[in-house]
Design an enzyme around this catalytic site. Sequence first.
Site, PDB file in Angstrom:
ATOM      1  N   ASP A 102       0.981  -1.043   0.206  1.00  0.00           N
ATOM      2  CA  ASP A 102       0.075   0.109   0.105  1.00  0.00           C
ATOM      3  C   ASP A 102       0.714   1.359   0.271  1.00  0.00           C
ATOM      4  OD1 ASP A 102      -2.097   1.651   0.366  1.00  0.00           O
ATOM      5  OD2 ASP A 102      -2.385   1.235   2.356  1.00  0.00           O
ATOM      6  N   LEU A 105       6.103   1.443   2.888  1.00  0.00           N
ATOM      7  CA  LEU A 105       6.592   1.475   4.108  1.00  0.00           C
ATOM      8  C   LEU A 105       7.047   0.233   4.565  1.00  0.00           C
ATOM      9  CD1 LEU A 105       4.887   4.473   5.568  1.00  0.00           C
ATOM     10  CD2 LEU A 105       7.165   4.482   4.438  1.00  0.00           C
ATOM     11  N   LYS A 130      -1.325  -2.010  -4.622  1.00  0.00           N
ATOM     12  CA  LYS A 130      -2.222  -1.027  -4.596  1.00  0.00           C
ATOM     13  C   LYS A 130      -1.580   0.526  -4.436  1.00  0.00           C
ATOM     14  CE  LYS A 130      -4.936  -0.064  -0.744  1.00  0.00           C
ATOM     15  NZ  LYS A 130      -5.637  -0.390   0.408  1.00  0.00           N
TER      16      LYS A 130
HETATM   17  P1  IMP Z   1       1.997  -0.710   3.744  1.00  0.00           P
HETATM   18  O1  IMP Z   1       3.246  -0.647   4.705  1.00  0.00           O
HETATM   19  O2  IMP Z   1       1.526   0.649   3.829  1.00  0.00           O
HETATM   20  O3  IMP Z   1       2.558  -0.965   2.203  1.00  0.00           O
HETATM   21  O4  IMP Z   1       1.081  -1.582   4.124  1.00  0.00           O
HETATM   22  C1  IMP Z   1       1.175  -2.979   4.038  1.00  0.00           C
HETATM   23  C2  IMP Z   1       0.251  -3.618   4.979  1.00  0.00           C
HETATM   24  O5  IMP Z   1      -1.050  -2.939   5.248  1.00  0.00           O
HETATM   25  C3  IMP Z   1      -0.197  -4.910   4.351  1.00  0.00           C
HETATM   26  O6  IMP Z   1       0.482  -5.997   4.850  1.00  0.00           O
HETATM   27  C4  IMP Z   1      -1.654  -5.169   5.198  1.00  0.00           C
HETATM   28  O7  IMP Z   1      -1.590  -5.607   6.431  1.00  0.00           O
HETATM   29  C5  IMP Z   1      -2.134  -3.727   5.389  1.00  0.00           C
HETATM   30  N1  IMP Z   1      -3.150  -3.212   4.213  1.00  0.00           N
HETATM   31  C6  IMP Z   1      -2.923  -2.275   3.322  1.00  0.00           C
HETATM   32  N2  IMP Z   1      -3.871  -2.126   2.619  1.00  0.00           N
HETATM   33  C7  IMP Z   1      -4.827  -2.981   2.766  1.00  0.00           C
HETATM   34  C8  IMP Z   1      -6.019  -3.407   2.399  1.00  0.00           C
HETATM   35  O8  IMP Z   1      -6.563  -2.745   1.554  1.00  0.00           O
HETATM   36  N3  IMP Z   1      -6.491  -4.318   3.076  1.00  0.00           N
HETATM   37  C9  IMP Z   1      -6.071  -5.184   4.116  1.00  0.00           C
HETATM   38  N4  IMP Z   1      -4.839  -4.973   4.645  1.00  0.00           N
HETATM   39  C10 IMP Z   1      -4.363  -3.703   3.971  1.00  0.00           C
END
Ligand code: IMP
Length: 179
Positions: A102, A105, A130
């Site tokens: 997402d 990070l 995403k």
């Molecule tokens: P990042 O560090 O923002 O890339 O977040 C990654 C983590 O956020 C993933 O391993 C998920 O646990 C959570 N996450 C991000 N987007 C979603 C979503 O749409 N549904 C469920 N979990 C999400």
Amino acid sequence: MKEYRKEILLPRDKIQQRVRELALQISRDYEGKEPILIGILNGVVFFFTDLIRNLHIPIRLDFIRAASYGAGMASSGTIRMSKDVEINIEGQPVILVEDIVDTGLTLSKIKEKLEAKGPESVRICVLIDKRERRQTQVPIDYCGFHIEEGFIVGYGLDFNERYRHLADIFVLKEKESST
Ligand code: IMP
């Protein structure tokens, strides 16, 4: 309290088909090698087990646990590593496997920590990329599906620990208020 309804996004057959394609691609790229696949708990479990059962090469596996989200849909911005790898990855090819990227990070921080252990290489495999909230560029070597936005659940993905058990992937939508 907000109420949500779920709308199907990726049916199970489509997920399984794509997972098989990813496994084939990884098997070809790592022919003659024995990579260490590292899954990021908890959300990755379904994707991880389906992926490795479709590989045609020998592998070793391990897990990392990182929490970047508190309860809810917004990133807390801080990544806490509560379980590190236990296999020695020095000089080894590593594939980091995650359910969804997402902001980026979590993956960039984990990749950095793994690289400090001196592996031969670290590649990243995610089921879902995403893009809407990306804050840091992280190279994705293997990607199942790209989506622009939305909060999704199922096939390991949760909302406050719910919906992980579903075999299909859904988008959560806020229910219209009846008042
Ligand atoms: P990042 O560090 O923002 O890339 O977040 C990654 C983590 O956020 C993933 O391993 C998920 O646990 C959570 N996450 C991000 N987007 C979603 C979503 O749409 N549904 C469920 N979990 C999400």
